[in-house]
Enzyme design. Structure first.
Site, PDB file in Angstrom:
ATOM      1  N   GLU A 129       0.862  -1.131   0.026  1.00  0.00           N
ATOM      2  CA  GLU A 129      -0.258   0.030   0.206  1.00  0.00           C
ATOM      3  C   GLU A 129       0.990   1.275   0.180  1.00  0.00           C
ATOM      4  O   GLU A 129       1.845   1.232   0.696  1.00  0.00           O
ATOM      5  CB  GLU A 129      -0.853   0.116   1.215  1.00  0.00           C
ATOM      6  CG  GLU A 129      -1.880  -0.984   1.502  1.00  0.00           C
ATOM      7  CD  GLU A 129      -3.249  -0.561   0.457  1.00  0.00           C
ATOM      8  OE1 GLU A 129      -3.265   0.573  -0.092  1.00  0.00           O
ATOM      9  OE2 GLU A 129      -4.282  -1.426   0.603  1.00  0.00           O
ATOM     10  N   ASP A 177      -6.851   2.131  -8.176  1.00  0.00           N
ATOM     11  CA  ASP A 177      -5.511   2.261  -7.457  1.00  0.00           C
ATOM     12  C   ASP A 177      -4.491   1.568  -8.197  1.00  0.00           C
ATOM     13  O   ASP A 177      -4.648   0.495  -8.560  1.00  0.00           O
ATOM     14  CB  ASP A 177      -5.711   2.231  -5.920  1.00  0.00           C
ATOM     15  CG  ASP A 177      -5.925   0.694  -5.454  1.00  0.00           C
ATOM     16  OD1 ASP A 177      -6.690   0.179  -5.985  1.00  0.00           O
ATOM     17  OD2 ASP A 177      -5.399   0.207  -4.773  1.00  0.00           O
TER      18      ASP A 177
HETATM   19 ZN   LIG Z   1      -6.140  -1.352  -3.659  1.00  0.00          ZN
END
Ligand SMILES: [Zn+2]
Length: 260
Positions: A129, A177
């Site tokens: 992340e 994302d």
């Molecule tokens: Zn994601």
């Protein structure tokens, strides 16, 4: 109370006698807590030394789409609106690096989707992340830290350096994302992920660009969603196109043609 006191007084000798039993119970408990290799009682155990741990073969990059490292560290240790989530690593905007799940364990970052023949992406990948709200550019310090982490992971875990994708690549109908602003070319210049040649080749007659998209790994259940994810990754654009254009085709040919 008295009974207890008597019991404890008389328990001295009894305790001496009990000690071997307690030690045995303790040892049994310890043995039960360690992860002994699982062996199938149906078969005769004839161990071979020729094996190693099952390992990740893919790295999936995410953007937290939250406002701070602190907020994301909490989410990745608890839950988001869809349930319990985690990732192996979180990279902060200043390059600060956090690990939440061991490399050899299955973090819960990918959700539904696929990449090529990999259908359980969580089981086969490392999830990273990036602290980013989904709108802002990624800072140079954060990308430098990510590149150092990718180098470590690919070296240590023997993950192919081309096998680095966006969350949106493997789940194009659900995810965007790490956003169109993620610097994939900078990653490729450092030796990670895939990127087309600087001078794009002309596509040969009969080149099937949609098939190339599939060969690259994109799930094709919703072709328009795959095209959107491809354009976000390789052209840095949000697009509502339903079909690939000539420029997409040249990029796909460059990415999928055999090495010369
Ligand atoms: Zn994601």
């Amino acid at each position: 109370m008295r009974k207890l006191a008597n019991g404890s007084r008389g328990g001295c000798n009894a305790g001496m006698r009990m000690r071997p039993l307690l030690v045995l119970l303790f040892l049994l408990a310890i043995t039960a807590c360690t992860h002994a290799p699982s062996r199938n009682p149906m078969a005769q155990w004839v161990p071979s030394a020729n094996h190693n741990a099952r390992q990740a073969i893919l790295i999936v990059l995410h953007a937290t789409e939250q406002e701070s490292v602190e907020e994301s560290l909490l989410t990745l240790r608890t839950r988001n609106s869809g349930g319990r989530v985690s990732a192996h690593y979180l990279v902060g905007r200043k390059g600060d690096l956090y690990q939440l799940v061991s490399d050899e364990h299955r973090a819960w970052h990918a959700g539904g989707g696929r990449w090529g023949t990999i259908t359980d992406v969580n089981a086969s990948s490392i999830g990273i992340e990036l602290d980013n709200n989904g709108v802002d550019p990624f800072s140079p310090a954060q990308i430098a830290s990510l590149i150092r982490l990718l180098d470590d992971l690919c070296t240590r875990l023997d993950i192919p350096r081309t096998q680095i994708i966006a969350h949106a690549d493997m789940a194009p109908t659900r995810k965007r994302d790490p956003s169109r602003l993620f610097p994939w070319k900078q990653l490729a210049d450092a030796g990670f992920g895939r990127w087309p040649e600087a001078v794009l080749p002309e596509t040969p007659a009969g080149f099937d660009a949609m098939q190339a998209l599939r060969v690259l790994g994109y799930p094709m259940d919703d072709p328009a969603a795959a095209i959107r994810a491809f354009r976000r990754h390789f052209r840095g654009m949000e697009s509502e196109a339903e079909a690939l254009d000539a420029n997409d085709a040249r990029i796909l040919f460059s990415l999928t043609r055999p090495a010369r």
